[in-house]
Write an enzyme that holds these catalytic residues in place. Structure first.
Site, PDB file in Angstrom:
ATOM      1  N   CYS A   6      -4.767  53.777  37.789  1.00 42.77           N
ATOM      2  CA  CYS A   6      -5.844  52.798  37.868  1.00 42.77           C
ATOM      3  C   CYS A   6      -7.089  53.497  38.403  1.00 42.77           C
ATOM      4  CB  CYS A   6      -5.463  51.637  38.780  1.00 42.77           C
ATOM      5  SG  CYS A   6      -6.790  50.427  38.991  1.00 42.77           S
ATOM      6  N   CYS A  12     -10.808  49.489  45.262  1.00 44.24           N
ATOM      7  CA  CYS A  12     -10.178  48.167  45.321  1.00 44.24           C
ATOM      8  C   CYS A  12      -9.162  48.139  46.458  1.00 44.24           C
ATOM      9  CB  CYS A  12      -9.498  47.852  43.991  1.00 44.24           C
ATOM     10  SG  CYS A  12      -8.639  46.274  43.970  1.00 44.24           S
ATOM     11  N   CYS A  88      -7.162  44.974  35.204  1.00 43.82           N
ATOM     12  CA  CYS A  88      -6.343  44.970  36.419  1.00 43.82           C
ATOM     13  C   CYS A  88      -4.879  45.118  36.009  1.00 43.82           C
ATOM     14  CB  CYS A  88      -6.541  43.675  37.190  1.00 43.82           C
ATOM     15  SG  CYS A  88      -5.458  43.550  38.637  1.00 43.82           S
ATOM     16  N   ASP A 310       9.698  27.127  53.754  1.00 43.36           N
ATOM     17  CA  ASP A 310       8.914  28.164  53.068  1.00 43.36           C
ATOM     18  C   ASP A 310       7.452  27.982  53.464  1.00 43.36           C
ATOM     19  OD1 ASP A 310       7.904  30.103  51.438  1.00 43.36           O
ATOM     20  OD2 ASP A 310       8.512  29.170  49.549  1.00 43.36           O
ATOM     21  N   CYS A 337       6.666  34.928  53.277  1.00 42.72           N
ATOM     22  CA  CYS A 337       5.859  35.977  52.655  1.00 42.72           C
ATOM     23  C   CYS A 337       5.202  36.851  53.724  1.00 42.72           C
ATOM     24  CB  CYS A 337       4.797  35.374  51.732  1.00 42.72           C
ATOM     25  SG  CYS A 337       3.651  34.260  52.567  1.00 42.72           S
TER      26      CYS A 337
END
Length: 384
Positions: A6, A12, A88, A310, A337
């Site tokens: 990339c 980025c 992307c 969650d 997460c």
């Protein structure tokens, strides 16, 4: 050496681990999970991403006027500076094709991208959502006002450039939140949502729906979560922070009743539609703060055997954990997460009589530092 080629790696901030080979990324995440969670339980081997590239079913791009062109990209962390791209690699080829088409159309229709420093322009962002199982694709344009000049002609040109698009929605974002998808919506083409299949259940995805961005990895994660719940068909299940109802609906076949709670009213409406879509009658959705809903369950003397939680990246509030512990489910399956806040919450639950039994990490976010994990906690002397 990294397997990711990339040209935007240096500019980025999205792919923090893209300088590593994928095997080294997995090793990095495995060690991080062990370091963070092994004081509480055994950490199993991380489940890899099915594909470390092109795995995202959701792309959110912002746009920039660059000379005589309009380009797209993403915001760099904590700034309004845009890292430009023309492909992307985390997003699908369809998503990038749509973004490139939007750049050309915004320019030709004289729709200027919003400039946060000047407070001028119309286009705040675009969200492209795909249903991998059905092939349906939604384009959400976040504008600065409900007035979209020549919208019919614009949509016709977009569909001509990208005939695989199944619905287009205009949302209005007047907030200071740079990537907010507005509540004011107008369907410009199609029915305003797409339908995906997860764990053999069908789910409607609307512009504001929370839906995991890696569907193949999510299916494996949910299968493990339901397995750890050890449902026999006789249990009452609490599904906290339920979103559009994905995990509760996936667990409903093996439960007596699922009590799902979510604070976002749009998510609850979507969850109710998803339950009807799948013909599920043993699930109840309530729009409320999770801790308040648990108090209601206690007042109504509804016993909860298993809790599926969650929470968002910030984890659970102390008040929620205190209230949950009073409900005293025998098993808690905690999906996270953010393993740092998961560690904090497990430590709190340990002081409430819960013991973490096992942790299964999943790499749902290849090339990034993030990792998803599911932990089983049991109360008192109960063991998995």
């Amino acid at each position: 050496m990294s397997e990711m080629i990339c040209k935007n790696i240096r500019s980025c901030s999205a792919c923090q681990l893209s300088n590593l080979s994928y095997s080294d990324q997995l090793l990095f995440k495995q060690k991080r999970c062990i370091r963070t969670l092994s004081p509480f339980c055994k950490v199993e081997r991380i489940t890899p991403c099915d594909s470390p590239l092109r795995y995202r079913n959701k792309a959110q791009f912002v746009f920039k006027k660059s000379g005589s062109r309009i380009t797209y990209g993403i915001y760099k962390s904590t700034t309004h500076t845009i890292s430009e791209t023309d492909d992307c690699l985390l997003c699908t080829e369809h998503a990038n094709t749509v973004a490139r088409a939007l750049c050309k159309l915004f320019l030709s229709f004289k729709l200027r991208p919003y400039d946060y420093y000047k407070g001028t322009g119309y286009i705040r962002s675009a969200v492209i959502r795909e249903a991998f199982s059905t092939g349906e694709l939604m384009v959400v344009i976040n504008g600065n006002s409900p007035v979209f000049p020549a919208k019919r002609t614009f949509v016709s040109a977009l569909l001509k450039a990208c005939p695989f698009i199944t619905t287009v929605v205009l949302c209005v974002n007047k907030s200071d939140e740079k990537l907010f998808t507005g509540n004011v919506q107008e369907v410009l083409f199609g029915n305003g949502y797409i339908t995906d299949v997860l764990c053999e259940k069908r789910f409607l995805i609307s512009p504001q729906s929370f839906y995991q961005i890696n569907p193949i990895g999510t299916e494996r994660l949910y299968q493990k979560a339901v397995e750890l719940a050890a449902l026999t068909g006789n249990e009452n299940v609490l599904d906290a922070y339920c979103g559009v109802g994905t995990i509760g609906i996936c667990a409903s076949d093996q439960a007596k009743t699922v009590y799902s709670v979510e604070q976002n009213p749009q998510a609850v409406r979507d969850a109710e539609k998803n339950a009807r879509l799948n013909g599920i009658e043993n699930i109840r959705f309530t729009q409320a703060d999770a801790k308040d809903y648990i108090k209601t369950l206690r007042e109504q003397h509804i016993p909860i055997d298993v809790a599926l939680i969650d929470p968002p990246r910030a984890g659970c509030s102390l008040s929620f954990l205190n209230t949950l512990s009073k409900l005293c489910p025998k098993r808690i399956v905690y999906i996270s997460c953010n393993i740092d806040t998961q560690k904090r919450d497990i430590a709190i639950l340990r002081n409430k009589g819960y013991k973490a039994q096992t942790c299964y990490p999943f790499d749902l976010f290849a090339q990034t530092k993030h990792v998803e994990s599911v932990c089983l906690l049991t109360h008192s002397d109960i063991r998995s």
